[in-house]
Design a protein around this motif. Structure first.
Motif, PDB file in Angstrom:
ATOM      1  N   PRO A 207       0.821  -1.207   0.000  1.00  0.00           N
ATOM      2  CA  PRO A 207       0.000   0.000   0.000  1.00  0.00           C
ATOM      3  C   PRO A 207       0.854   1.255   0.000  1.00  0.00           C
ATOM      4  O   PRO A 207       1.987   1.257   0.479  1.00  0.00           O
ATOM      5  N   ARG A 208       0.305   2.303  -0.576  1.00  0.00           N
ATOM      6  CA  ARG A 208       1.024   3.572  -0.618  1.00  0.00           C
ATOM      7  C   ARG A 208       1.220   4.117   0.785  1.00  0.00           C
ATOM      8  O   ARG A 208       0.330   4.007   1.630  1.00  0.00           O
ATOM      9  N   PRO A 209       2.368   4.692   1.069  1.00  0.00           N
ATOM     10  CA  PRO A 209       2.574   5.271   2.395  1.00  0.00           C
ATOM     11  C   PRO A 209       1.642   6.450   2.626  1.00  0.00           C
ATOM     12  O   PRO A 209       1.321   7.197   1.709  1.00  0.00           O
ATOM     13  N   VAL A 210       1.200   6.587   3.870  1.00  0.00           N
ATOM     14  CA  VAL A 210       0.303   7.675   4.229  1.00  0.00           C
ATOM     15  C   VAL A 210       1.123   8.944   4.420  1.00  0.00           C
ATOM     16  O   VAL A 210       2.023   8.988   5.263  1.00  0.00           O
ATOM     17  N   LEU A 211       0.850   9.953   3.632  1.00  0.00           N
ATOM     18  CA  LEU A 211       1.573  11.214   3.747  1.00  0.00           C
ATOM     19  C   LEU A 211       1.126  11.945   5.001  1.00  0.00           C
ATOM     20  O   LEU A 211      -0.065  12.001   5.304  1.00  0.00           O
ATOM     21  N   PRO A 212       2.060  12.530   5.759  1.00  0.00           N
ATOM     22  CA  PRO A 212       1.693  13.147   7.055  1.00  0.00           C
ATOM     23  C   PRO A 212       0.641  14.228   6.917  1.00  0.00           C
ATOM     24  O   PRO A 212      -0.261  14.339   7.756  1.00  0.00           O
ATOM     25  N   TRP A 213       0.739  15.058   5.860  1.00  0.00           N
ATOM     26  CA  TRP A 213      -0.216  16.167   5.757  1.00  0.00           C
ATOM     27  C   TRP A 213      -1.623  15.705   5.390  1.00  0.00           C
ATOM     28  O   TRP A 213      -2.567  16.452   5.536  1.00  0.00           O
ATOM     29  N   ARG A 214      -1.778  14.461   4.945  1.00  0.00           N
ATOM     30  CA  ARG A 214      -3.113  13.956   4.653  1.00  0.00           C
ATOM     31  C   ARG A 214      -3.858  13.556   5.928  1.00  0.00           C
ATOM     32  O   ARG A 214      -5.039  13.247   5.878  1.00  0.00           O
ATOM     33  N   LEU A 215      -3.164  13.551   7.062  1.00  0.00           N
ATOM     34  CA  LEU A 215      -3.819  13.248   8.325  1.00  0.00           C
ATOM     35  C   LEU A 215      -4.569  14.456   8.882  1.00  0.00           C
ATOM     36  O   LEU A 215      -5.392  14.301   9.789  1.00  0.00           O
ATOM     37  N   LEU A 216      -4.289  15.637   8.355  1.00  0.00           N
ATOM     38  CA  LEU A 216      -4.891  16.865   8.853  1.00  0.00           C
ATOM     39  C   LEU A 216      -5.880  17.408   7.828  1.00  0.00           C
ATOM     40  O   LEU A 216      -5.721  17.202   6.630  1.00  0.00           O
ATOM     41  N   PRO A 217      -6.906  18.118   8.293  1.00  0.00           N
ATOM     42  CA  PRO A 217      -7.906  18.661   7.358  1.00  0.00           C
ATOM     43  C   PRO A 217      -7.339  19.808   6.541  1.00  0.00           C
ATOM     44  O   PRO A 217      -6.501  20.579   7.018  1.00  0.00           O
ATOM     45  N   THR A 218      -7.816  19.912   5.319  1.00  0.00           N
ATOM     46  CA  THR A 218      -7.420  21.001   4.427  1.00  0.00           C
ATOM     47  C   THR A 218      -8.673  21.596   3.789  1.00  0.00           C
ATOM     48  O   THR A 218      -9.702  20.915   3.680  1.00  0.00           O
ATOM     49  N   PRO A 219      -8.607  22.853   3.365  1.00  0.00           N
ATOM     50  CA  PRO A 219      -9.806  23.473   2.772  1.00  0.00           C
ATOM     51  C   PRO A 219     -10.278  22.788   1.502  1.00  0.00           C
ATOM     52  O   PRO A 219     -11.474  22.791   1.203  1.00  0.00           O
ATOM     53  N   THR A 220      -9.362  22.200   0.729  1.00  0.00           N
ATOM     54  CA  THR A 220      -9.753  21.570  -0.526  1.00  0.00           C
ATOM     55  C   THR A 220      -9.974  20.067  -0.382  1.00  0.00           C
ATOM     56  O   THR A 220     -10.882  19.504  -0.986  1.00  0.00           O
ATOM     57  N   GLY A 221      -9.147  19.396   0.415  1.00  0.00           N
ATOM     58  CA  GLY A 221      -9.270  17.944   0.547  1.00  0.00           C
ATOM     59  C   GLY A 221     -10.401  17.512   1.443  1.00  0.00           C
ATOM     60  O   GLY A 221     -11.160  16.589   1.120  1.00  0.00           O
ATOM     61  N   THR A 222     -10.543  18.172   2.590  1.00  0.00           N
ATOM     62  CA  THR A 222     -11.602  17.847   3.564  1.00  0.00           C
ATOM     63  C   THR A 222     -12.246  19.150   4.041  1.00  0.00           C
ATOM     64  O   THR A 222     -12.031  19.572   5.185  1.00  0.00           O
ATOM     65  N   PRO A 223     -13.025  19.793   3.210  1.00  0.00           N
ATOM     66  CA  PRO A 223     -13.556  21.117   3.573  1.00  0.00           C
ATOM     67  C   PRO A 223     -14.504  21.090   4.766  1.00  0.00           C
ATOM     68  O   PRO A 223     -14.527  22.031   5.562  1.00  0.00           O
ATOM     69  N   VAL A 224     -15.312  20.030   4.903  1.00  0.00           N
ATOM     70  CA  VAL A 224     -16.275  19.978   6.008  1.00  0.00           C
ATOM     71  C   VAL A 224     -15.544  19.870   7.347  1.00  0.00           C
ATOM     72  O   VAL A 224     -15.835  20.613   8.296  1.00  0.00           O
ATOM     73  N   THR A 225     -14.591  18.956   7.437  1.00  0.00           N
ATOM     74  CA  THR A 225     -13.824  18.817   8.679  1.00  0.00           C
ATOM     75  C   THR A 225     -13.011  20.071   8.957  1.00  0.00           C
ATOM     76  O   THR A 225     -12.880  20.488  10.117  1.00  0.00           O
ATOM     77  N   PHE A 226     -12.463  20.682   7.917  1.00  0.00           N
ATOM     78  CA  PHE A 226     -11.681  21.906   8.110  1.00  0.00           C
ATOM     79  C   PHE A 226     -12.549  23.014   8.682  1.00  0.00           C
ATOM     80  O   PHE A 226     -12.146  23.709   9.630  1.00  0.00           O
ATOM     81  N   ALA A 227     -13.754  23.197   8.128  1.00  0.00           N
ATOM     82  CA  ALA A 227     -14.639  24.254   8.613  1.00  0.00           C
ATOM     83  C   ALA A 227     -15.101  23.966  10.044  1.00  0.00           C
ATOM     84  O   ALA A 227     -15.136  24.877  10.887  1.00  0.00           O
ATOM     85  N   TYR A 228     -15.439  22.709  10.332  1.00  0.00           N
ATOM     86  CA  TYR A 228     -15.901  22.348  11.678  1.00  0.00           C
ATOM     87  C   TYR A 228     -14.768  22.542  12.684  1.00  0.00           C
ATOM     88  O   TYR A 228     -14.974  23.037  13.798  1.00  0.00           O
ATOM     89  N   THR A 229     -13.547  22.174  12.298  1.00  0.00           N
ATOM     90  CA  THR A 229     -12.397  22.366  13.187  1.00  0.00           C
ATOM     91  C   THR A 229     -12.167  23.841  13.471  1.00  0.00           C
ATOM     92  O   THR A 229     -11.857  24.228  14.611  1.00  0.00           O
ATOM     93  N   ALA A 230     -12.329  24.687  12.467  1.00  0.00           N
ATOM     94  CA  ALA A 230     -12.160  26.121  12.670  1.00  0.00           C
ATOM     95  C   ALA A 230     -13.204  26.665  13.646  1.00  0.00           C
ATOM     96  O   ALA A 230     -12.892  27.491  14.515  1.00  0.00           O
ATOM     97  N   ILE A 231     -14.443  26.191  13.525  1.00  0.00           N
ATOM     98  CA  ILE A 231     -15.504  26.640  14.442  1.00  0.00           C
ATOM     99  C   ILE A 231     -15.191  26.207  15.871  1.00  0.00           C
ATOM    100  O   ILE A 231     -15.330  26.991  16.833  1.00  0.00           O
TER     101      ILE A 231
END
Length: 273
Positions: free
Chosen positions: A56-80
């Motif tokens: 399996p492809r290695p998990v990139l560290p920055w994919r563990l965190l929310p981003t505005p484009t990759g995971t917009p819902v989690t990013f917005a909820y985390t900001a709130i």
């Protein structure tokens, strides 16, 4: 003296028998026709089946965190949640308690404004940004949204949040009616994201490989049972176990959502591992 050279006469060949003619024709190239596909080689097929699957492809560290484009819902909820937590840390004790009380999903508020308090209570983190549930929220919701989408990830979160809240508060109301608990139990503080996070952990574990799924469930389950045995906040601790069970009960649904999302993704876009 003139000499005349005569060429030697070539003897006429005798005709070949029919059997010899057929033998000679076998060596003549025939007209090319449609080529039949070769029969599958059983040994090669068996060899391909025995070949190890690609790692399996290695998990990139920055994919563990929310981003505005990759995971917009989690990013917005985390900001709130970050904003409400910072506001609660700066507000005075009286204002902070009033906000928590107005957002509490106790029996009294559930009878008057159920929808409002169920949503408002999920805007606070019990313990603030340093709570273990804050870190778990970011990691788990990000991973869940990458696998099933933002709207479905929030649906899983709210399902655990709402059902676990009702499963713990309704018995309190019935116990008060039966006289087993005092009336003050109807106004206890009950807020935070922990029920939704526990349900999301349970749902996410169903999408992980077995070598990661079962240790994760064992670790989280052990932690929740330990808190319940400590008996410091039994209703909340029971709610955590209930919400974890709700999340595991959603495995068939989240797995179907995962398959649908993989089928909908373009071939060039790598899916979350």
């Amino acid at each position: 003296m003139e000499r005349t050279v005569r060429a030697a006469s070539t003897p006429t060949p005798e005709p070949l028998p029919a059997g010899d003619v057929a033998a000679l024709l076998d060596g003549v190239p025939r007209q090319r026709g449609p080529v039949a596909a070769p029969a599958p080689d059983a040994s090669r097929t068996a060899l391909q089946l025995r070949l190890p699957r690609p790692l399996p492809r290695p998990v990139l560290p920055w994919r563990l965190l929310p981003t505005p484009t990759g995971t917009p819902v989690t990013f917005a909820y985390t900001a709130i949640l970050a904003l409400t937590s910072l506001f609660a840390s700066w507000a005075g004790p009286g204002l902070r308690y009033a906000l928590y009380q107005d957002s509490s999903t106790d029996v009294a508020h559930l009878l008057r404004t159920p929808v409002f308090v169920l949503l408002a209570s999920a805007l606070w983190i019990a313990g603030g940004l340093l709570s273990p549930y804050a870190l778990a929220f970011v990691l788990v919701l990000t991973a869940l949204e990458r696998r099933i989408g933002g709207a479905r990830a929030i649906l899983v979160f709210l399902t655990g949040h709402v059902l676990a809240t009702l499963a713990t508060e309704v018995p309190v109301g019935l116990a008060v009616l039966a006289g087993h608990l005092p009336d003050t139990s109807l106004h206890r503080l009950d807020y935070g994201i922990s029920f939704g996070v526990a349900a999301s952990i349970g749902a996410l574990s169903g999408l992980l490989a077995p070598w990661l799924r079962w240790p994760l469930l064992a670790l989280v389950g052990y932690s929740l049972v330990t808190d319940l045995i400590a008996f410091q906040d039994p209703m909340t601790n029971w709610g955590h176990l209930i919400s974890l069970g709700i999340g595991t009960g959603l495995w068939p649904l989240v797995r179907r959502w995962r398959r649908e999302r993989l089928q909908a993704l373009p071939a060039a876009v790598p899916a979350a591992p």
